[in-house]
Design an enzyme around this catalytic site. Structure first.
Site, short mmCIF file in Angstrom:
data_model
loop_
_atom_site.label_atom_id
_atom_site.label_comp_id
_atom_site.label_asym_id
_atom_site.label_seq_id
_atom_site.Cartn_x
_atom_site.Cartn_y
_atom_site.Cartn_z
CG ASP A 53 2.79 4.31 -3.97
OD1 ASP A 53 1.73 3.71 -3.95
OD2 ASP A 53 3.31 5.08 -2.67
CG HIS B 95 -1.79 0.75 0.97
ND1 HIS B 95 -2.05 1.97 -0.04
CD2 HIS B 95 -2.83 1.20 2.08
CE1 HIS B 95 -3.76 2.85 0.44
NE2 HIS B 95 -4.39 1.57 1.87
CG HIS C 285 -3.95 0.88 -8.58
ND1 HIS C 285 -5.22 0.86 -8.36
CD2 HIS C 285 -3.47 1.66 -7.64
CE1 HIS C 285 -5.80 1.26 -6.93
NE2 HIS C 285 -4.27 2.46 -6.40
C1 SDX Z 1 -1.23 2.05 -3.62
O1 SDX Z 1 -5.99 1.10 -3.74
C2 SDX Z 1 -5.99 2.43 -3.63
O2 SDX Z 1 -6.51 3.57 -3.95
C3 SDX Z 1 -4.45 1.83 -3.74
C4 SDX Z 1 -3.30 3.24 -2.82
C5 SDX Z 1 -3.83 4.39 -3.27
O3 SDX Z 1 -3.84 5.80 -3.12
O4 SDX Z 1 -4.50 4.24 -1.98
O5 SDX Z 1 -3.66 3.95 -4.93
C6 SDX Z 1 -1.91 3.08 -3.50
O6 SDX Z 1 -1.31 1.66 -2.48
C7 SDX Z 1 -0.65 2.15 -4.65
C8 SDX Z 1 -0.27 0.25 -4.88
C9 SDX Z 1 1.17 0.41 -4.34
N1 SDX Z 1 1.80 -1.05 -4.29
C10 SDX Z 1 2.78 -1.60 -5.29
O7 SDX Z 1 3.45 -0.44 -6.23
C11 SDX Z 1 3.04 -2.88 -4.40
C12 SDX Z 1 3.12 -3.69 -6.04
N2 SDX Z 1 2.14 -3.67 -6.06
C13 SDX Z 1 1.44 -5.17 -6.20
O8 SDX Z 1 1.32 -5.71 -4.45
C14 SDX Z 1 -0.61 -5.35 -6.56
O9 SDX Z 1 -0.59 -5.02 -7.63
C15 SDX Z 1 -1.75 -4.77 -6.22
C16 SDX Z 1 -0.96 -5.12 -4.48
C17 SDX Z 1 -1.36 -2.94 -5.73
C18 SDX Z 1 -2.57 -4.90 -5.94
O10 SDX Z 1 -2.69 -6.30 -6.17
P1 SDX Z 1 -4.50 -6.86 -6.74
O11 SDX Z 1 -5.43 -6.09 -6.29
O12 SDX Z 1 -4.48 -8.07 -5.37
O13 SDX Z 1 -3.52 -8.17 -7.82
P2 SDX Z 1 -3.13 -9.60 -7.89
O14 SDX Z 1 -2.01 -9.03 -6.57
O15 SDX Z 1 -4.21 -10.49 -8.08
O16 SDX Z 1 -2.32 -9.08 -8.93
C19 SDX Z 1 -3.28 -9.72 -10.53
C20 SDX Z 1 -2.04 -10.69 -11.04
C21 SDX Z 1 -1.40 -11.37 -10.63
O17 SDX Z 1 -0.57 -12.82 -11.30
P3 SDX Z 1 -1.85 -13.61 -11.80
O18 SDX Z 1 -1.89 -14.89 -10.65
O19 SDX Z 1 -2.69 -13.31 -12.46
O20 SDX Z 1 -0.60 -14.88 -12.63
O21 SDX Z 1 -0.84 -9.70 -11.45
C22 SDX Z 1 0.47 -9.35 -10.67
C23 SDX Z 1 -0.35 -10.59 -9.91
O22 SDX Z 1 1.05 -11.50 -9.41
N3 SDX Z 1 1.03 -8.36 -9.99
C24 SDX Z 1 2.12 -7.98 -10.36
C25 SDX Z 1 2.52 -7.22 -9.92
N4 SDX Z 1 1.39 -7.10 -9.52
C26 SDX Z 1 0.51 -7.62 -9.71
N5 SDX Z 1 3.30 -8.81 -10.82
C27 SDX Z 1 4.40 -8.39 -10.97
N6 SDX Z 1 4.76 -7.22 -9.85
C28 SDX Z 1 3.85 -6.39 -9.35
N7 SDX Z 1 3.98 -5.48 -8.65
#
Ligand code: SDX
Length: 426
Positions: A362, A263, A304
């Protein structure tokens, strides 16, 4: 006429009303299901609207973000963080006298009680500022618990002003303590962002030397983080607040949720990742790790839950990033080259395109904050500072109408009933 949906369970047909949104998706109202002995199941709340709200609207597919109906691009261009805080809290942009009155109220609450400041002495030097901030926010309850009636709108608004005013000062105290440096009192002559930067990087007793470009970039970073609908930390504030707990404690729970690298901790994690990659030649190796399901590594700053398009804040942040880098004369920063290589791959690689993984706010805030010279350990503190108006607005919105304590149920997969066996027989 209200739309309805029907579901059939064990041969019984259940009608559920559809509630209409002014923008975006309508919702199926499932509140009546408990009477039918049925739960819905949605870990992570991917398909769940937890509340009604009039604060912020996001369209993740179109890359749209609006605070009280105003597009983030227009607010970033024409407004400032305090004006946006007023807009979020009150639902309308202030006229000039309303703005000056709000700004004056914020300036009047910026100081921190000297005895309260002593709580920071309990933290070892080098402690992460977020550990101090979340404790200090909860600690503010000790100052105001006995004279805050959360059922009174005026007490709720005073709480909002206090928190928006004090979070920069708390952040600066935490930063200075962590570095073993003397803390600098807030200067009401300075703007909100300039005052924060002066308290962190200035010298006690000396005038501010903060550059206007840097102050503007910092104010824009605060503004871009001000609210974001029902994200994890805002939902945490709402859930904690639904027990009628002290608002400072509820806000502290939001800061705790924000700290996680999935997050608000992602901006700090982005810099650590860029430093670990170190050079453009190693980008491919890390992209491979990010795609490898057996490897827990994720590309920080990408993806996201809601945005399946470019995060509109990231676009604005990118502009700020280039302005600051140009002023700092660091256009050829090697970490920026690594970041640009990662961004290019994310746009072209099937894995990222298929999963709609774009750079989020971020990704660029981490690089911009580094270019501004902000130490990495302050990155999430700055996110906390920016998000404060959003958190307290959602808390106030919830308490301004009838609400129930948040108490989700579960899908139970544990043991069925069994009888106790004495230890001698086990
Ligand atoms: C913020 O919610 C908000 O509004 C948050 C925010 C705010 O202003 O409050 O916008 C701020 O938190 C932004 C996000 C910051 N976090 C990161 O940058 C951390 C890296 N991102 C991931 O951890 C992830 O993308 C999340 C947590 C942001 C979202 O996760 P989800 O929605 O649960 O998505 P998911 O994990 O189900 O991913 C879907 C697919 C998966 O692959 P498959 O199982 O379909 O094969 O995408 C892949 C995931 O493995 N994936 C990634 C990835 N993010 C998702 N693979 C590699 N690198 C990544 N960063």
């Amino acid at each position: 006429m209200t739309q309805k949906v029907t579901i059939t369970i064990d041969g019984k047909t259940i009608e559920l009303p559809v509630l209409e949104a002014t923008e975006g998706l309508n919702v199926v109202d499932v509140r009546g299901l408990i009477k039918e002995g049925v739960f819905t199941f949605d870990p992570g709340f991917l398909s769940t609207a937890s509340c009604e709200s009039r604060v912020t609207y996001i369209d993740g597919d179109a890359g749209i973000l609006m605070y009280r109906g105003y597009p983030i691009e227009q607010l970033a261009k024409h407004s400032n963080h305090l004006e946006v805080a007023y807009l979020l809290l009150n639902g309308e942009l202030p006229n000039n006298s309303q703005y000056l009155e709000f700004e004056s109220s914020i300036k009047s609450h910026q100081t921190i009680d000297p005895h309260f400041q002593q709580m920071f002495q309990g933290f070892k030097q080098g402690a992460h500022p977020m550990s101090m901030i979340s404790a200090a926010l909860a600690g503010l309850a000790s100052l105001y618990h006995d004279n805050t009636d959360i059922t009174k709108p005026e007490d709720r608004m005073l709480t909002a002003h206090r928190l928006i005013a004090k979070i920069p000062t708390l952040a600066a105290i935490a930063y200075k303590h962590g570095r073993g440096e003397k803390y600098i009192e807030p200067n009401p002559e300075l703007s909100y962002a300039e005052n924060f930067l002066h308290m962190c990087f200035g010298t006690a007793g000396e005038a501010s030397t903060v550059s206007p470009t840097i102050a503007k970039a910092m104010d824009r970073i605060f503004l871009l983080h001000a609210d974001h609908e029902q994200n994890a930390s805002t939902s945490t504030v709402r859930m904690a607040g639904s027990s009628d707990c002290n608002p400072y404690a509820a806000i502290s729970s939001g800061a705790t949720a924000l700290w996680g690298p999935a997050h608000g901790g992602a901006n700090e994690a982005v810099l650590k990742m860029l430093n670990e990659i170190g050079d453009v030649s190693r980008v491919g190796e890390f992209v491979k790790k990010a795609k490898d399901k057996s490897d827990p590594f994720k590309l920080m700053g990408f993806g996201h839950r809601v945005y399946k398009n470019f995060d509109p804040r990231a676009t604005v942040m990118q502009e700020s990033c280039h302005d600051v880098l140009a002023e700092q004369g660091v256009e050829d920063d090697p970490l920026l080259e690594v970041a640009q290589a990662l961004e290019k791959i994310a746009r072209e690689d099937e894995y990222f395109i298929e999963r709609k993984l774009y750079p989020n706010i971020d990704f660029y805030s981490g690089i911009t904050l580094k270019a501004v010279g902000i130490p990495t350990e302050l990155f999430t503190v700055i996110f906390t500072l920016g998000r404060m108006p959003g958190w307290i607005t959602h808390w106030n919105e919830m308490l301004s109408a009838p609400y129930k304590i948040a108490r989700p149920r579960q899908l139970y997969l544990g043991e069925s009933k069994r009888d106790y066996v004495s230890i001698g027989s086990r």
